[in-house]
Design a protein around this motif. Sequence first.
Motif, mmCIF file in Angstrom:
data_model
loop_
_atom_site.group_PDB
_atom_site.id
_atom_site.type_symbol
_atom_site.label_atom_id
_atom_site.label_comp_id
_atom_site.label_asym_id
_atom_site.label_seq_id
_atom_site.Cartn_x
_atom_site.Cartn_y
_atom_site.Cartn_z
ATOM 1 N N LYS A 174 58.672 19.235 54.875
ATOM 2 C CA LYS A 174 59.791 19.294 55.811
ATOM 3 C C LYS A 174 60.607 20.547 55.553
ATOM 4 C CE LYS A 174 60.749 14.354 56.117
ATOM 5 N NZ LYS A 174 61.775 13.315 55.910
ATOM 6 N N VAL A 175 61.231 21.012 56.612
ATOM 7 C CA VAL A 175 62.227 22.070 56.505
ATOM 8 C C VAL A 175 63.505 21.535 57.130
ATOM 9 C CG1 VAL A 175 62.875 24.406 57.219
ATOM 10 C CG2 VAL A 175 60.502 23.917 56.614
ATOM 11 N N TRP A 176 64.603 21.713 56.427
ATOM 12 C CA TRP A 176 65.909 21.321 56.947
ATOM 13 C C TRP A 176 66.645 22.559 57.429
ATOM 14 C CZ3 TRP A 176 68.151 17.656 52.627
ATOM 15 C CH2 TRP A 176 67.445 16.440 52.650
ATOM 16 N N VAL A 177 67.414 22.374 58.505
ATOM 17 C CA VAL A 177 68.295 23.429 59.002
ATOM 18 C C VAL A 177 69.680 22.806 59.132
ATOM 19 C CG1 VAL A 177 68.708 25.130 60.807
ATOM 20 C CG2 VAL A 177 66.358 24.475 60.253
ATOM 21 N N ILE A 178 70.662 23.422 58.481
ATOM 22 C CA ILE A 178 72.014 22.868 58.437
ATOM 23 C C ILE A 178 73.013 23.946 58.858
ATOM 24 C CG2 ILE A 178 73.792 21.820 56.990
ATOM 25 C CD1 ILE A 178 71.481 20.932 55.093
ATOM 26 N N THR A 179 73.820 23.620 59.868
ATOM 27 C CA THR A 179 74.901 24.505 60.287
ATOM 28 C C THR A 179 76.216 23.901 59.816
ATOM 29 O OG1 THR A 179 73.684 25.290 62.222
ATOM 30 C CG2 THR A 179 76.082 25.569 62.263
ATOM 31 N N GLU A 180 77.021 24.722 59.175
ATOM 32 C CA GLU A 180 78.299 24.264 58.645
ATOM 33 C C GLU A 180 79.263 23.900 59.771
ATOM 34 O OE1 GLU A 180 78.826 23.556 55.524
ATOM 35 O OE2 GLU A 180 76.844 24.299 55.006
ATOM 36 N N ALA A 181 80.200 23.039 59.458
ATOM 37 C CA ALA A 181 81.147 22.533 60.448
ATOM 38 C C ALA A 181 81.942 23.659 61.107
ATOM 39 C CB ALA A 181 82.098 21.528 59.803
ATOM 40 N N ASP A 182 82.290 24.684 60.343
ATOM 41 C CA ASP A 182 83.078 25.777 60.913
ATOM 42 C C ASP A 182 82.221 26.819 61.630
ATOM 43 O OD1 ASP A 182 81.884 27.160 58.821
ATOM 44 O OD2 ASP A 182 83.762 27.674 57.832
ATOM 45 N N ARG A 183 80.925 26.566 61.696
ATOM 46 C CA ARG A 183 79.938 27.431 62.365
ATOM 47 C C ARG A 183 79.870 28.826 61.748
ATOM 48 N NH1 ARG A 183 79.577 22.776 63.549
ATOM 49 N NH2 ARG A 183 79.554 21.930 65.650
ATOM 50 N N SER A 184 80.275 28.928 60.488
ATOM 51 C CA SER A 184 80.233 30.219 59.813
ATOM 52 C C SER A 184 78.828 30.573 59.346
ATOM 53 C CB SER A 184 81.183 30.238 58.614
ATOM 54 O OG SER A 184 80.773 29.283 57.636
ATOM 55 N N SER A 185 77.991 29.547 59.109
ATOM 56 C CA SER A 185 76.647 29.832 58.607
ATOM 57 C C SER A 185 75.688 28.688 58.900
ATOM 58 C CB SER A 185 76.677 30.105 57.099
ATOM 59 O OG SER A 185 77.054 28.935 56.400
ATOM 60 N N THR A 186 74.424 29.063 58.914
ATOM 61 C CA THR A 186 73.326 28.112 59.049
ATOM 62 C C THR A 186 72.330 28.426 57.954
ATOM 63 O OG1 THR A 186 73.610 27.891 61.439
ATOM 64 C CG2 THR A 186 71.436 27.332 60.558
ATOM 65 N N CYS A 187 71.868 27.389 57.275
ATOM 66 C CA CYS A 187 70.913 27.554 56.172
ATOM 67 C C CYS A 187 69.639 26.794 56.453
ATOM 68 C CB CYS A 187 71.531 27.064 54.865
ATOM 69 S SG CYS A 187 70.454 27.300 53.430
ATOM 70 N N MET A 188 68.518 27.440 56.199
ATOM 71 C CA MET A 188 67.212 26.800 56.282
ATOM 72 C C MET A 188 66.717 26.601 54.852
ATOM 73 S SD MET A 188 63.918 28.209 58.411
ATOM 74 C CE MET A 188 65.003 28.435 59.805
ATOM 75 N N LEU A 189 66.330 25.377 54.523
ATOM 76 C CA LEU A 189 65.921 25.088 53.150
ATOM 77 C C LEU A 189 64.954 23.915 53.121
ATOM 78 C CD1 LEU A 189 68.735 23.056 51.395
ATOM 79 C CD2 LEU A 189 68.835 23.633 53.801
ATOM 80 N N LEU A 190 64.341 23.721 51.981
ATOM 81 C CA LEU A 190 63.479 22.570 51.758
ATOM 82 C C LEU A 190 64.329 21.432 51.209
ATOM 83 C CD1 LEU A 190 60.453 24.348 50.050
ATOM 84 C CD2 LEU A 190 60.762 23.794 52.482
ATOM 85 N N PRO A 191 63.963 20.171 51.487
ATOM 86 C CA PRO A 191 64.776 19.056 51.006
ATOM 87 C C PRO A 191 65.050 19.072 49.512
ATOM 88 C CG PRO A 191 63.193 18.272 52.611
ATOM 89 C CD PRO A 191 62.858 19.724 52.338
ATOM 90 N N ASP A 192 64.082 19.467 48.716
ATOM 91 C CA ASP A 192 64.304 19.459 47.254
ATOM 92 C C ASP A 192 65.183 20.615 46.792
ATOM 93 O OD1 ASP A 192 62.452 21.514 47.522
ATOM 94 O OD2 ASP A 192 61.074 20.736 46.017
ATOM 95 N N GLU A 193 65.585 21.488 47.706
ATOM 96 C CA GLU A 193 66.487 22.586 47.367
ATOM 97 C C GLU A 193 67.947 22.244 47.707
ATOM 98 O OE1 GLU A 193 63.763 26.489 48.006
ATOM 99 O OE2 GLU A 193 64.469 25.503 49.832
ATOM 100 N N TYR A 194 68.177 21.070 48.272
ATOM 101 C CA TYR A 194 69.526 20.690 48.681
ATOM 102 C C TYR A 194 70.399 20.345 47.501
ATOM 103 C CZ TYR A 194 73.283 18.530 51.341
ATOM 104 O OH TYR A 194 74.496 18.236 51.877
#
Length: 89
Positions: free
Chosen positions: A69-89
Amino acid sequence: MALFKSGSVVATPGALQFCEAQKINPLSLLERHIAGDWGDLDAADAAANFRAVQTDLRIFSSYKIGGGKVWVITEADRSSTCMLLPDEY
């Protein structure tokens, strides 16, 4: 069409290596994420993301690719989006 701004986009080396090994363009996952295709989330989590778009909360997508799996997370303030693997969270 983008539903929200991604801010600065970053990806972990692990996510990039995984995408390369799976022959997936990481930008295609980002495009899906900001367009509201949250990947493999259940209905409740997808609904939470649609609310998050409207109320400036964190937005989370999960894409099953091959055996991982690949996760993509955008911060609430929309300042950044990160793509990472679940075990890197």
